[in-house]
Design a protein around this motif. Structure first.
Motif, PDB file in Angstrom:
ATOM      1  N   LEU A  37       1.124  -0.833   0.106  1.00  0.00           N
ATOM      2  CA  LEU A  37      -0.046  -0.239  -0.055  1.00  0.00           C
ATOM      3  C   LEU A  37       0.908   1.616   0.057  1.00  0.00           C
ATOM      4  O   LEU A  37       1.597   1.874   0.862  1.00  0.00           O
ATOM      5  N   LYS A  38       0.807   1.923  -1.122  1.00  0.00           N
ATOM      6  CA  LYS A  38       1.779   2.867  -1.172  1.00  0.00           C
ATOM      7  C   LYS A  38       1.331   3.982  -0.267  1.00  0.00           C
ATOM      8  O   LYS A  38       0.075   4.275  -0.132  1.00  0.00           O
ATOM      9  N   PRO A  39       1.806   5.114   0.237  1.00  0.00           N
ATOM     10  CA  PRO A  39       2.083   5.328   1.471  1.00  0.00           C
ATOM     11  C   PRO A  39       2.074   7.270   1.045  1.00  0.00           C
ATOM     12  O   PRO A  39       2.038   7.470  -0.221  1.00  0.00           O
ATOM     13  N   ILE A  40       1.474   7.753   1.353  1.00  0.00           N
ATOM     14  CA  ILE A  40       1.024   9.426   1.765  1.00  0.00           C
ATOM     15  C   ILE A  40       1.913  10.050   2.187  1.00  0.00           C
ATOM     16  O   ILE A  40       1.545  10.801   3.317  1.00  0.00           O
ATOM     17  N   ILE A  41       1.733  11.322   1.283  1.00  0.00           N
ATOM     18  CA  ILE A  41       3.548  12.242   1.545  1.00  0.00           C
ATOM     19  C   ILE A  41       2.552  13.415   1.504  1.00  0.00           C
ATOM     20  O   ILE A  41       2.358  13.449  -0.020  1.00  0.00           O
ATOM     21  N   TYR A  42       1.784  14.290   3.226  1.00  0.00           N
ATOM     22  CA  TYR A  42       1.315  15.153   2.148  1.00  0.00           C
ATOM     23  C   TYR A  42       2.919  16.384   1.473  1.00  0.00           C
ATOM     24  O   TYR A  42       3.541  16.565   1.525  1.00  0.00           O
ATOM     25  N   THR A  43       1.632  16.627   0.482  1.00  0.00           N
ATOM     26  CA  THR A  43       2.547  18.312   0.027  1.00  0.00           C
ATOM     27  C   THR A  43       2.607  19.585   0.904  1.00  0.00           C
ATOM     28  O   THR A  43       2.087  19.823   1.678  1.00  0.00           O
ATOM     29  N   GLU A  44       3.285  19.862   0.232  1.00  0.00           N
ATOM     30  CA  GLU A  44       3.212  21.605   1.355  1.00  0.00           C
ATOM     31  C   GLU A  44       2.364  22.540   0.816  1.00  0.00           C
ATOM     32  O   GLU A  44       1.828  22.853   2.041  1.00  0.00           O
ATOM     33  N   GLU A  45       2.060  22.132  -0.276  1.00  0.00           N
ATOM     34  CA  GLU A  45       0.726  23.441  -0.762  1.00  0.00           C
ATOM     35  C   GLU A  45      -0.814  22.174   0.138  1.00  0.00           C
ATOM     36  O   GLU A  45      -1.504  23.300   0.441  1.00  0.00           O
ATOM     37  N   GLU A  46      -0.153  20.833  -0.373  1.00  0.00           N
ATOM     38  CA  GLU A  46      -1.581  20.426   0.417  1.00  0.00           C
ATOM     39  C   GLU A  46      -1.487  21.173   2.148  1.00  0.00           C
ATOM     40  O   GLU A  46      -2.596  20.969   3.090  1.00  0.00           O
ATOM     41  N   LEU A  70      -7.923  15.092  12.869  1.00  0.00           N
ATOM     42  CA  LEU A  70      -6.894  15.451  11.802  1.00  0.00           C
ATOM     43  C   LEU A  70      -6.478  14.861  10.763  1.00  0.00           C
ATOM     44  O   LEU A  70      -6.366  15.217   9.287  1.00  0.00           O
ATOM     45  N   LYS A  71      -6.641  13.322  10.320  1.00  0.00           N
ATOM     46  CA  LYS A  71      -6.385  12.500   9.575  1.00  0.00           C
ATOM     47  C   LYS A  71      -7.689  13.195   8.603  1.00  0.00           C
ATOM     48  O   LYS A  71      -7.498  13.086   7.148  1.00  0.00           O
ATOM     49  N   PHE A  72      -8.678  12.753   8.824  1.00  0.00           N
ATOM     50  CA  PHE A  72      -9.802  13.172   8.757  1.00  0.00           C
ATOM     51  C   PHE A  72     -10.361  14.541   7.895  1.00  0.00           C
ATOM     52  O   PHE A  72     -10.551  14.671   6.550  1.00  0.00           O
ATOM     53  N   GLY A 102     -25.743  11.437  17.104  1.00  0.00           N
ATOM     54  CA  GLY A 102     -25.000  10.216  18.510  1.00  0.00           C
ATOM     55  C   GLY A 102     -23.942  10.854  18.265  1.00  0.00           C
ATOM     56  O   GLY A 102     -22.233  10.007  19.681  1.00  0.00           O
ATOM     57  N   LEU A 103     -22.365  10.635  17.284  1.00  0.00           N
ATOM     58  CA  LEU A 103     -21.508  11.199  17.064  1.00  0.00           C
ATOM     59  C   LEU A 103     -20.805  12.612  17.323  1.00  0.00           C
ATOM     60  O   LEU A 103     -20.953  13.380  16.703  1.00  0.00           O
ATOM     61  N   ALA A 104     -20.070  13.005  18.457  1.00  0.00           N
ATOM     62  CA  ALA A 104     -20.327  13.848  19.234  1.00  0.00           C
ATOM     63  C   ALA A 104     -18.915  14.835  18.394  1.00  0.00           C
ATOM     64  O   ALA A 104     -19.230  16.161  18.276  1.00  0.00           O
ATOM     65  N   GLY A 105     -17.856  14.009  18.230  1.00  0.00           N
ATOM     66  CA  GLY A 105     -16.805  14.513  17.568  1.00  0.00           C
ATOM     67  C   GLY A 105     -15.541  13.248  16.539  1.00  0.00           C
ATOM     68  O   GLY A 105     -15.514  12.240  16.857  1.00  0.00           O
ATOM     69  N   LEU A 106     -14.559  13.629  16.925  1.00  0.00           N
ATOM     70  CA  LEU A 106     -13.347  13.172  16.310  1.00  0.00           C
ATOM     71  C   LEU A 106     -12.224  13.185  16.495  1.00  0.00           C
ATOM     72  O   LEU A 106     -11.913  13.977  17.198  1.00  0.00           O
ATOM     73  N   THR A 107     -11.975  11.576  16.966  1.00  0.00           N
ATOM     74  CA  THR A 107     -10.335  11.551  17.535  1.00  0.00           C
ATOM     75  C   THR A 107      -9.501  10.948  16.651  1.00  0.00           C
ATOM     76  O   THR A 107      -9.982  10.968  15.551  1.00  0.00           O
ATOM     77  N   GLU A 108      -7.945  10.659  16.530  1.00  0.00           N
ATOM     78  CA  GLU A 108      -7.930   9.913  15.677  1.00  0.00           C
ATOM     79  C   GLU A 108      -7.396   8.329  15.946  1.00  0.00           C
ATOM     80  O   GLU A 108      -7.301   7.194  14.745  1.00  0.00           O
ATOM     81  N   ASP A 109      -8.791   8.186  17.099  1.00  0.00           N
ATOM     82  CA  ASP A 109      -9.337   6.854  16.204  1.00  0.00           C
ATOM     83  C   ASP A 109     -10.155   6.410  16.059  1.00  0.00           C
ATOM     84  O   ASP A 109     -11.520   6.203  16.260  1.00  0.00           O
ATOM     85  N   LEU A 279      -7.546   2.952   7.237  1.00  0.00           N
ATOM     86  CA  LEU A 279      -6.689   3.934   7.988  1.00  0.00           C
ATOM     87  C   LEU A 279      -5.653   4.157   8.572  1.00  0.00           C
ATOM     88  O   LEU A 279      -5.203   5.385   9.120  1.00  0.00           O
ATOM     89  N   GLU A 280      -4.600   2.854   9.094  1.00  0.00           N
ATOM     90  CA  GLU A 280      -3.044   3.102   9.675  1.00  0.00           C
ATOM     91  C   GLU A 280      -2.481   3.861   8.205  1.00  0.00           C
ATOM     92  O   GLU A 280      -1.230   4.371   8.556  1.00  0.00           O
ATOM     93  N   ASN A 281      -2.389   3.701   6.614  1.00  0.00           N
ATOM     94  CA  ASN A 281      -2.191   4.541   5.900  1.00  0.00           C
ATOM     95  C   ASN A 281      -2.404   6.586   5.783  1.00  0.00           C
ATOM     96  O   ASN A 281      -1.133   6.809   5.357  1.00  0.00           O
ATOM     97  N   ILE A 282      -3.486   6.399   6.341  1.00  0.00           N
ATOM     98  CA  ILE A 282      -3.999   8.131   6.109  1.00  0.00           C
ATOM     99  C   ILE A 282      -2.848   8.359   7.718  1.00  0.00           C
ATOM    100  O   ILE A 282      -2.640   8.301   8.604  1.00  0.00           O
TER     101      ILE A 282
END
Length: 287
Positions: A37-46, A70-72, A102-109, A279-282
């Protein structure tokens, strides 16, 4: 969205770009192990756009930073083609609609064990020739009220997993939905679930709807025409209505989900493990 089995019928917010027509005639692997699974590497613009989206959420939408996964955030920003204002609006819309379920917020989990059983409506498929993942949904078409939170969590997991490779994230996916053959009885939360589906930004390069009914065609085309931020004509050209058998025949065996006797791109484990690996690849973006 990740939209459920009626998602394309209920989704109005699709984002179009100028990529060439997607080919589904040739298969490629949709990841059998974490190693290929190719890794995702964010660019500076992103990264700059992601940071701006976060700033807008906090300062203009008054969102508590603790509610921002933050992933989302990165995914929504990139799928929104780095339009931070657009991405912030979509993210806030998702938070509001997820909270109503019923989903009040997001975490990295994002990997929620209690929601894994609701992944049954989603399928693992191989990639297209261009390397895009296929968002394949075949479900019951309704969500029990007591399962709303679990449904929101499962849909989010699948949506993120489908986009968790560089090509699918940046260049779009193929969207396949097989609505139920008979319309389910209303239970009172249809509008709420519809709004949740509409919260997901999408850049489908091909949309395949497993229904040829006149009602479905009018509804889907109307949703795209009214809701698409960009050229609805372009999106309508990417939209196909056909029978489930015709959709299945459009894909090679290597790409088809296993429920159709396919090889699911070579994936030999469960959808739960597929979602977990992807999910672990993000990566979490640095703000």
């Amino acid at each position: 969205m990740a939209p459920n089995s009626t998602a394309i019928e209920d989704t109005v917010d699709v984002i179009s770009d100028d990529l060439n027509k997607t080919s589904i005639s040739s298969p490629s692997s949709c990841t059998t192990t974490g190693e290929n699974l190719k890794p995702i590497i964010y660019t500076e613009e992103e990264l700059a756009a992601i940071r701006e989206t976060h700033k807008l959420l906090v300062e203009e939408h008054n969102v508590d930073p603790s509610r921002i996964g933050l992933k989302f955030l990165a995914l929504v920003t990139i799928v929104s083609k780095l339009r931070s204002k657009r991405a912030a609006d979509k993210y806030k819309q998702f938070l509001d609609n997820a909270e109503s379920c019923g989903l009040a917020g997001l975490t990295e989990d994002y990997y929620k064990k209690e929601a894994l059983r609701d992944l049954k409506d989603y399928q693992v498929a191989g990639k297209t020739l261009e390397g895009r993942c296929v968002n394949w949904v075949k479900g019951k078409g309704y969500v029990p009220i007591e399962d709303e939170k679990m449904h929101a969590e499962a849909g989010l997991m699948y949506f993120m997993a489908v986009h968790a490779d560089p090509v699918s994230l940046r260049e779009g996916i193929v969207f396949v939905t097989i609505p139920p053959k008979s319309k389910p009885a209303k239970i009172g939360n249809e509008k709420k679930i519809k709004s949740l589906y509409m919260s997901y930004p999408m850049r489908p390069q091909k949309i395949m709807v497993g229904s040829e009914s006149v009602t479905t065609k009018i509804l889907v085309k109307g949703m795209i025409t009214v809701g698409s931020l960009f050229s609805s004509n372009k999106m309508l050209k990417r939209l196909s209505f056909m029978s489930e058998d015709e959709i299945v025949a459009s894909f090679p065996k290597e790409t088809l989900p296993k429920i159709y006797g396919g090889d699911a791109g070579g994936w030999d484990s469960s959808i739960e493990e597929w979602v977990k690996v992807r999910l672990e690849n993000i990566p979490v973006p640095e703000l």
